[in-house]
Scaffold this motif. Sequence first.
Motif, PDB file in Angstrom:
ATOM      1  N   GLY A 323     -31.698 -26.827   1.962  1.00  0.00           N
ATOM      2  CA  GLY A 323     -31.710 -27.664   0.788  1.00  0.00           C
ATOM      3  C   GLY A 323     -31.089 -29.011   0.860  1.00  0.00           C
ATOM      4  N   TRP A 324     -30.707 -30.068  -0.487  1.00  0.00           N
ATOM      5  CA  TRP A 324     -29.923 -30.633  -0.553  1.00  0.00           C
ATOM      6  C   TRP A 324     -29.407 -31.588  -1.760  1.00  0.00           C
ATOM      7  CZ3 TRP A 324     -35.961 -29.750   0.503  1.00  0.00           C
ATOM      8  CH2 TRP A 324     -35.902 -30.095  -1.406  1.00  0.00           C
ATOM      9  N   ILE A 325     -28.772 -32.338  -1.703  1.00  0.00           N
ATOM     10  CA  ILE A 325     -27.766 -33.231  -2.693  1.00  0.00           C
ATOM     11  C   ILE A 325     -27.725 -34.645  -2.957  1.00  0.00           C
ATOM     12  CG2 ILE A 325     -25.787 -33.799  -3.422  1.00  0.00           C
ATOM     13  CD1 ILE A 325     -24.367 -31.302  -2.090  1.00  0.00           C
ATOM     14  N   ARG A 326     -28.736 -35.054  -3.822  1.00  0.00           N
ATOM     15  CA  ARG A 326     -29.271 -36.703  -4.549  1.00  0.00           C
ATOM     16  C   ARG A 326     -27.466 -36.906  -5.216  1.00  0.00           C
ATOM     17  NH1 ARG A 326     -30.020 -39.963  -7.579  1.00  0.00           N
ATOM     18  NH2 ARG A 326     -31.614 -41.986  -7.552  1.00  0.00           N
ATOM     19  N   ALA A 327     -27.270 -37.798  -4.403  1.00  0.00           N
ATOM     20  CA  ALA A 327     -26.188 -38.019  -4.981  1.00  0.00           C
ATOM     21  C   ALA A 327     -25.437 -40.176  -4.803  1.00  0.00           C
ATOM     22  CB  ALA A 327     -25.339 -37.473  -5.250  1.00  0.00           C
ATOM     23  N   GLU A 328     -25.000 -40.217  -5.473  1.00  0.00           N
ATOM     24  CA  GLU A 328     -24.269 -42.259  -5.256  1.00  0.00           C
ATOM     25  C   GLU A 328     -23.548 -41.435  -4.307  1.00  0.00           C
ATOM     26  OE1 GLU A 328     -25.416 -44.971  -6.664  1.00  0.00           O
ATOM     27  OE2 GLU A 328     -26.748 -42.850  -6.840  1.00  0.00           O
ATOM     28  N   PRO A 329     -23.933 -42.829  -3.060  1.00  0.00           N
ATOM     29  CA  PRO A 329     -23.477 -42.779  -1.579  1.00  0.00           C
ATOM     30  C   PRO A 329     -21.579 -42.263  -1.351  1.00  0.00           C
ATOM     31  CG  PRO A 329     -24.674 -44.817  -1.956  1.00  0.00           C
ATOM     32  CD  PRO A 329     -25.210 -43.656  -2.847  1.00  0.00           C
ATOM     33  N   ASP A 330     -20.962 -42.894  -2.716  1.00  0.00           N
ATOM     34  CA  ASP A 330     -19.580 -42.539  -2.506  1.00  0.00           C
ATOM     35  C   ASP A 330     -19.342 -41.129  -2.514  1.00  0.00           C
ATOM     36  OD1 ASP A 330     -20.387 -42.571  -4.893  1.00  0.00           O
ATOM     37  OD2 ASP A 330     -18.362 -43.848  -6.074  1.00  0.00           O
ATOM     38  N   LEU A 331     -20.041 -40.508  -3.187  1.00  0.00           N
ATOM     39  CA  LEU A 331     -19.857 -39.480  -3.416  1.00  0.00           C
ATOM     40  C   LEU A 331     -20.574 -37.745  -2.506  1.00  0.00           C
ATOM     41  CD1 LEU A 331     -18.783 -36.354  -5.005  1.00  0.00           C
ATOM     42  CD2 LEU A 331     -21.340 -36.374  -6.281  1.00  0.00           C
ATOM     43  N   LEU A 332     -21.462 -38.673  -1.419  1.00  0.00           N
ATOM     44  CA  LEU A 332     -22.084 -38.496  -0.394  1.00  0.00           C
ATOM     45  C   LEU A 332     -20.955 -37.920   0.167  1.00  0.00           C
ATOM     46  CD1 LEU A 332     -25.663 -39.015  -0.692  1.00  0.00           C
ATOM     47  CD2 LEU A 332     -24.488 -36.721  -1.811  1.00  0.00           C
ATOM     48  N   GLN A 333     -20.084 -39.789   0.848  1.00  0.00           N
ATOM     49  CA  GLN A 333     -19.448 -39.780   1.955  1.00  0.00           C
ATOM     50  C   GLN A 333     -18.054 -38.533   1.228  1.00  0.00           C
ATOM     51  OE1 GLN A 333     -19.496 -41.740   4.229  1.00  0.00           O
ATOM     52  NE2 GLN A 333     -17.645 -40.916   5.364  1.00  0.00           N
ATOM     53  N   ARG A 334     -17.916 -38.219   0.233  1.00  0.00           N
ATOM     54  CA  ARG A 334     -16.463 -37.480   0.048  1.00  0.00           C
ATOM     55  C   ARG A 334     -16.542 -35.893  -0.111  1.00  0.00           C
ATOM     56  NH1 ARG A 334     -15.095 -37.607  -6.208  1.00  0.00           N
ATOM     57  NH2 ARG A 334     -13.683 -35.710  -5.245  1.00  0.00           N
ATOM     58  N   LEU A 335     -18.458 -35.338   0.283  1.00  0.00           N
ATOM     59  CA  LEU A 335     -18.840 -34.260   0.568  1.00  0.00           C
ATOM     60  C   LEU A 335     -19.334 -34.258   2.380  1.00  0.00           C
ATOM     61  CD1 LEU A 335     -21.296 -34.260  -2.298  1.00  0.00           C
ATOM     62  CD2 LEU A 335     -19.958 -33.166  -2.263  1.00  0.00           C
TER      63      LEU A 335
END
Length: 480
Positions: A323-335
């Motif tokens: 699976g995958w998540i597409r989001a802005e890089p700042d949220l991806l960093q938190r994840l």
Amino acid sequence: MTPVLLSARAAAALLREWRAGSNAVAYEALADAVRMLVIDGRIPLGTRMPAERRLAEALGVSRTTVANAYARLRSSGYLVSLRGSGSVVRLPRDLVGRPDPERLGGVVSGDVLDLRKAALHAAPGIAEAVERAMRHVPAALAGIGYDTVGDPGLRAAIAARYTDRGLPTSSDQVIVTIGAQHAIALLARVLVRRGDAVLVESPTYPHAHEAFREAGGRLVGVPVDARTGWDVAVLEAALRRSTPAVAYVMPELHNPTGSTMSAEARALLVDVAERVGTTVIADETMGELRIDGPASVPLATRSSSVVMIGSADKVFWGGLRIGWIRAEPDLLQRLLLARPTGDLGTPVLDQLVARELVPLTETVLEARRASLREGRDEVVGALRTRLPEWDVPSPAGGLTTWVGLGRPVSSALVLAARTEGVVLASGGVFGPDGGFERFLRVPFTMAPAERVRLVDVLERSWARTGGSSVGTRGSLAAVV
């Protein structure tokens, strides 16, 4: 560990239609209803059931009725009495540890058709993709194998797919997860704090609302109808009044209703969510499985703050846990910072196979559409003919139809079908707070012979649960 108590009020909410569709005496009907809730996972194993007197008061029945129902559940192995803990939910001893949970609910040995998971068999070309992926194994072996971000080639392929669909995306906006459910759970852990409101559709994908509850979320339901979709006024009111931390939606081919969110509802959702500070999570797990008409552009085209979830499982194969998540890089960093407490990365070999497949998505979907259209038309047509009192929508895509039964008998119908080896999920599974006993999710993904069997069993089960079908009898092929 001390068992978690199911309050009498919560139990009564789950059991509010326990007598519907059953001709059994009261205590037997109550025992069957509780057993169905255990089978469906709506009452988790290890739960302490309410005291007999309190449940009797909540249900408006005699204490003797509840006592006899509990006794029946104990004798069949679904309850056990523990000193100091009362009656605790268990599985029958002969079922514990078995790898075939479809045997629950009275199904005996024989050919079992398990339709609880709406899924397709593997798409053609998977084996060839595995062979091509093996060329990249030597390079992958040069690394240590722990990958929480995702294979660069796979992330590039996912980004290109979004771009082709009208949502410009770069690789740094994508991380790869172990299927879509993992993506949901990871987002829930990061975005939801205990006590936060979380807007979910009702009905919805059950493991999603479980993940948000596990994170401490307080669920706020917004109704979705198979015929009319989302009520825009209710959606707006829920967003403004509850100011949820997260709104989890399936705007394209919603599971289980098959609805697609209107342009008006999409615009309102994104606009109001931005105003009240809500993060919108758009789950597209079913979104590309359209049969009729053009697909909508991804919801994130309306706002960069919308988080997209996707999956290779429904299109290609359930055994490919990507699976995958597409989001802005700042949220991806938190994840990524939070991820190691739950897992240490997506399997590399699976990613190499998915890297070969994702660029072929449109070709695979074209073949899938033909098969899904045939299955949908046969199952919907047969149910409409042989069970004319049911409301059977013909969805524009997805893998199932959300059938209106007209009476609150979904659990009873599912129990009856189980005795003939056909295993379905009752409508209540899809309700964040129970309910939906008037509905049944019916997949149309199976082979032609299994479609015949499914409709035959549903017709007989409907008759046994008090239905009055007068539809044409015969084979499914003849109906079509």
